[in-house]
Scaffold this motif. Structure first.
Motif, PDB file in Angstrom:
ATOM      1  N   ALA A 197       0.750  -1.173  -0.060  1.00 48.22           N
ATOM      2  CA  ALA A 197      -0.060  -0.031  -0.026  1.00 48.22           C
ATOM      3  C   ALA A 197       0.721   1.246   0.118  1.00 48.22           C
ATOM      4  O   ALA A 197       0.507   2.265  -0.641  1.00 48.22           O
ATOM      5  N   LEU A 198       2.046   1.204   0.739  1.00 48.25           N
ATOM      6  CA  LEU A 198       2.760   2.300   0.789  1.00 48.25           C
ATOM      7  C   LEU A 198       3.514   2.682  -0.492  1.00 48.25           C
ATOM      8  O   LEU A 198       3.789   3.574  -0.864  1.00 48.25           O
ATOM      9  N   THR A 199       3.965   1.513  -1.110  1.00 43.49           N
ATOM     10  CA  THR A 199       4.719   1.695  -2.463  1.00 43.49           C
ATOM     11  C   THR A 199       3.451   2.223  -3.460  1.00 43.49           C
ATOM     12  O   THR A 199       4.028   3.225  -4.202  1.00 43.49           O
ATOM     13  N   GLU A 200       2.297   1.754  -3.354  1.00 45.03           N
ATOM     14  CA  GLU A 200       1.543   2.197  -4.408  1.00 45.03           C
ATOM     15  C   GLU A 200       0.965   3.693  -4.148  1.00 45.03           C
ATOM     16  O   GLU A 200       0.939   4.594  -4.982  1.00 45.03           O
ATOM     17  N   PHE A 201       1.029   4.016  -2.940  1.00 46.38           N
ATOM     18  CA  PHE A 201       0.696   5.619  -2.621  1.00 46.38           C
ATOM     19  C   PHE A 201       1.740   6.446  -3.138  1.00 46.38           C
ATOM     20  O   PHE A 201       1.771   7.608  -3.509  1.00 46.38           O
ATOM     21  N   LEU A 202       3.229   5.914  -2.865  1.00 46.64           N
ATOM     22  CA  LEU A 202       4.352   6.824  -3.315  1.00 46.64           C
ATOM     23  C   LEU A 202       4.204   7.040  -4.910  1.00 46.64           C
ATOM     24  O   LEU A 202       4.582   8.105  -5.555  1.00 46.64           O
ATOM     25  N   GLY A 217      21.187  10.359  10.940  1.00 47.63           N
ATOM     26  CA  GLY A 217      19.887   9.893  10.330  1.00 47.63           C
ATOM     27  C   GLY A 217      19.234   9.495  11.430  1.00 47.63           C
ATOM     28  O   GLY A 217      17.845   9.596  11.644  1.00 47.63           O
ATOM     29  N   ASP A 218      20.012   9.162  12.923  1.00 50.91           N
ATOM     30  CA  ASP A 218      19.041   8.741  13.923  1.00 50.91           C
ATOM     31  C   ASP A 218      18.397   9.851  14.674  1.00 50.91           C
ATOM     32  O   ASP A 218      17.701   9.634  15.529  1.00 50.91           O
ATOM     33  N   LEU A 219      18.724  11.115  14.233  1.00 54.56           N
ATOM     34  CA  LEU A 219      18.121  12.317  14.730  1.00 54.56           C
ATOM     35  C   LEU A 219      16.319  12.206  14.403  1.00 54.56           C
ATOM     36  O   LEU A 219      15.797  12.973  15.018  1.00 54.56           O
ATOM     37  N   LEU A 220      16.149  11.604  13.260  1.00 55.34           N
ATOM     38  CA  LEU A 220      14.820  11.729  12.720  1.00 55.34           C
ATOM     39  C   LEU A 220      14.210  10.357  13.453  1.00 55.34           C
ATOM     40  O   LEU A 220      14.421   9.365  13.280  1.00 55.34           O
ATOM     41  N   THR A 221      13.032  10.796  14.209  1.00 56.67           N
ATOM     42  CA  THR A 221      12.300   9.797  14.958  1.00 56.67           C
ATOM     43  C   THR A 221      11.149   9.658  14.372  1.00 56.67           C
ATOM     44  O   THR A 221      10.407   8.430  14.834  1.00 56.67           O
ATOM     45  N   GLU A 222      10.507  10.108  13.338  1.00 61.30           N
ATOM     46  CA  GLU A 222       9.138   9.871  12.792  1.00 61.30           C
ATOM     47  C   GLU A 222       9.218  10.466  11.121  1.00 61.30           C
ATOM     48  O   GLU A 222      10.169  11.438  11.093  1.00 61.30           O
ATOM     49  N   PRO A 223       8.513   9.889  10.553  1.00 64.61           N
ATOM     50  CA  PRO A 223       8.594  10.158   8.855  1.00 64.61           C
ATOM     51  C   PRO A 223       8.141  11.806   8.837  1.00 64.61           C
ATOM     52  O   PRO A 223       7.571  12.478   9.519  1.00 64.61           O
ATOM     53  N   LEU A 224       8.678  11.998   7.856  1.00 70.35           N
ATOM     54  CA  LEU A 224       8.716  13.624   7.309  1.00 70.35           C
ATOM     55  C   LEU A 224       8.470  13.870   5.952  1.00 70.35           C
ATOM     56  O   LEU A 224       9.228  13.097   5.123  1.00 70.35           O
ATOM     57  N   TYR A 225       7.312  14.580   5.622  1.00 70.89           N
ATOM     58  CA  TYR A 225       6.872  14.660   4.160  1.00 70.89           C
ATOM     59  C   TYR A 225       7.084  16.096   3.993  1.00 70.89           C
ATOM     60  O   TYR A 225       6.748  16.976   4.849  1.00 70.89           O
ATOM     61  N   TYR A 249       0.793   7.982   8.716  1.00 67.57           N
ATOM     62  CA  TYR A 249       1.323   9.295   8.674  1.00 67.57           C
ATOM     63  C   TYR A 249       1.112   9.982   7.244  1.00 67.57           C
ATOM     64  O   TYR A 249       0.828  11.255   7.073  1.00 67.57           O
ATOM     65  N   MET A 250       1.811   9.267   6.293  1.00 62.59           N
ATOM     66  CA  MET A 250       1.843   9.852   4.904  1.00 62.59           C
ATOM     67  C   MET A 250       0.248  10.474   4.603  1.00 62.59           C
ATOM     68  O   MET A 250       0.316  11.533   3.956  1.00 62.59           O
TER      69      MET A 250
END
Length: 407
Positions: A197-202, A217-225, A249-250
């Motif tokens: 589902a995520l692949t299809e959404f992208l 990269g470890d500073l990012l704790t949640e997805p970012l759009y 989230y996306m």
């Protein structure tokens, strides 16, 4: 011989019985002493009721838990009451400790007690100094750690861990194994569905996914759009982010951001006969010139007057002008250096069909048809003039505080 005498004979030893003795009739006194009293009739309203005889309040047998000292810590029973004189009475309910519960309410209490029992038993393990054993539900609650990167269960490690933790206490090993495999495969299936589902959404929204596996990269704790000005869309995901959570989230972030993005606007003018002309309405334009039912023959004239504009206020200052009555002087507050951006898409002057700027020093004193560079030049000159006026203020202050010439 009556039934009581027969029962006594059956309980006596052979030496206590005289086989030659013949039964004799009991005396009147014996008959009176052995008269049987009939028992009270059972409840005819509720089969679970333990109350006998004539009664209106019905109760079942008690279910109790007593602590070692004898004090009751939990008691429950089913209760009901007959109605009379127009009173409907009480339908069956559960008297639980010091409150009344419905059937579902009692089931909830039982579920809470059942969930507490493993933690209660774990207290004994703490006292004994042993590692508390987890329940099957606790162990199987997070089987993702036993899934491969492809979502398949690591059968040996997973089932071995379950057996080691809960052994035979929660059921046969085969049942535990079945639960383990069923749960792991279920989680694997869910993970595969989320990944697809995520692949299809992208792909649908032409979005590029970037894993945050670089430096810091470890500073990012949640997805970012985010979306660039050129329209490109990017999704940055933390290392190890769950695809189901990322997809949730996306969807929310994409919907919120896209709905807030400005959409192309248009204006339209239609005549009484149905002729319609439309065009682009710039995002900066303050008014919409759209109009309907314009008289036929007026369309060309009206189009030439269509002007998009945006006004920028000036600075309020007190000025002395010769614009009073009959050319007299007039002192009043006026906004100076006001600016506007204008565009007349159907103007007879080609230069006015593109946006230009006008700066009004004061009313009727303007600088027109400025392009971006022209506005920049004016701003630079005004900044230079502002610095010069700052020097004027300093010189004026010195003039006021310096030595005065005697009269």
């Amino acid at each position: 011989m009556n039934h009581t005498a027969q029962s006594a004979a059956a309980l006596a030893t052979p030496s206590q019985l005289n086989t030659d003795a013949r039964p004799t009739e009991p005396t009147v006194h014996e008959r009176a002493a052995l008269t049987l009293v009939p028992s009270a009739p059972a409840c005819v309203v509720w089969s679970w009721c333990t109350v006998t005889g004539n009664h209106e309040m019905h109760t079942s047998r008690d279910v109790t838990i007593d602590q070692p000292g004898g004090r009751t810590v939990l008691d429950a029973r089913v209760m009901a009451e007959d109605g009379r004189d127009g009173d409907p009475g009480l339908a069956p309910f559960i008297g639980y400790c010091e409150t009344d519960l419905t059937a579902d309410g009692l089931r909830t209490e039982v579920a809470n007690i059942r969930a507490t029992l493993p933690r209660l038993e774990a207290l004994a393990d703490i006292v004994d100094g042993t590692q508390p054993k987890l329940s099957a539900a606790q162990v199987l609650d997070n089987p993702d750690r036993f899934l491969t990167t492809h979502g398949e269960p690591k059968a040996t490690a997973f089932v071995g861990y379950v057996k080691e933790q809960i052994g035979e206490s929660d059921g046969p090993a085969a049942r535990v194994e079945d639960i383990a495999f069923a749960t792991a495969h279920h989680r694997a299936g869910k993970a595969a569905e989320a990944r697809q589902a995520l692949t299809e959404f992208l792909v649908e929204h032409d979005m590029t996914q970037i894993p945050a596996d670089g430096p810091n990269g470890d500073l990012l704790t949640e997805p970012l759009y985010f979306r660039e000005r050129d329209g490109r869309r990017f999704l940055v995901t933390p290392v190890g982010a769950a695809r189901a959570e990322t997809l949730e989230y996306m969807r929310g972030a994409f919907t919120a951001q896209e709905s807030a993005a400005p959409r192309a606007r248009t204006w339209s003018i239609s005549t009484e006969s149905g002729t319609t002309v439309s065009g682009h309405l710039p995002a900066w334009a303050e008014d919409d010139p759209s109009k309907t039912d314009l008289p036929d023959g007026k369309l060309h004239c009206h189009l030439s007057d269509v002007t998009h504009y945006q006004a920028f206020p000036g600075q309020p200052m007190v000025i002395n002008t010769p614009f009073g009555i009959d050319g007299g002087r007039e002192i009043y507050e006026e906004n100076v250096f006001c600016a506007t951006i204008t565009c007349s898409p159907h103007s007879s002057v080609p230069d006015h069909r593109v946006p230009t700027a006008t700066i009004a020093v004061v009313e009727d004193c303007v600088m027109e048809d400025l392009d971006p560079q022209g506005v920049t030049d004016v701003a630079a000159k005004l900044r230079a003039q502002a610095d010069r006026l700052g020097q004027v203020a300093a010189d004026l202050a010195d003039a006021l505080t310096g030595p005065r010439t005697p009269r």
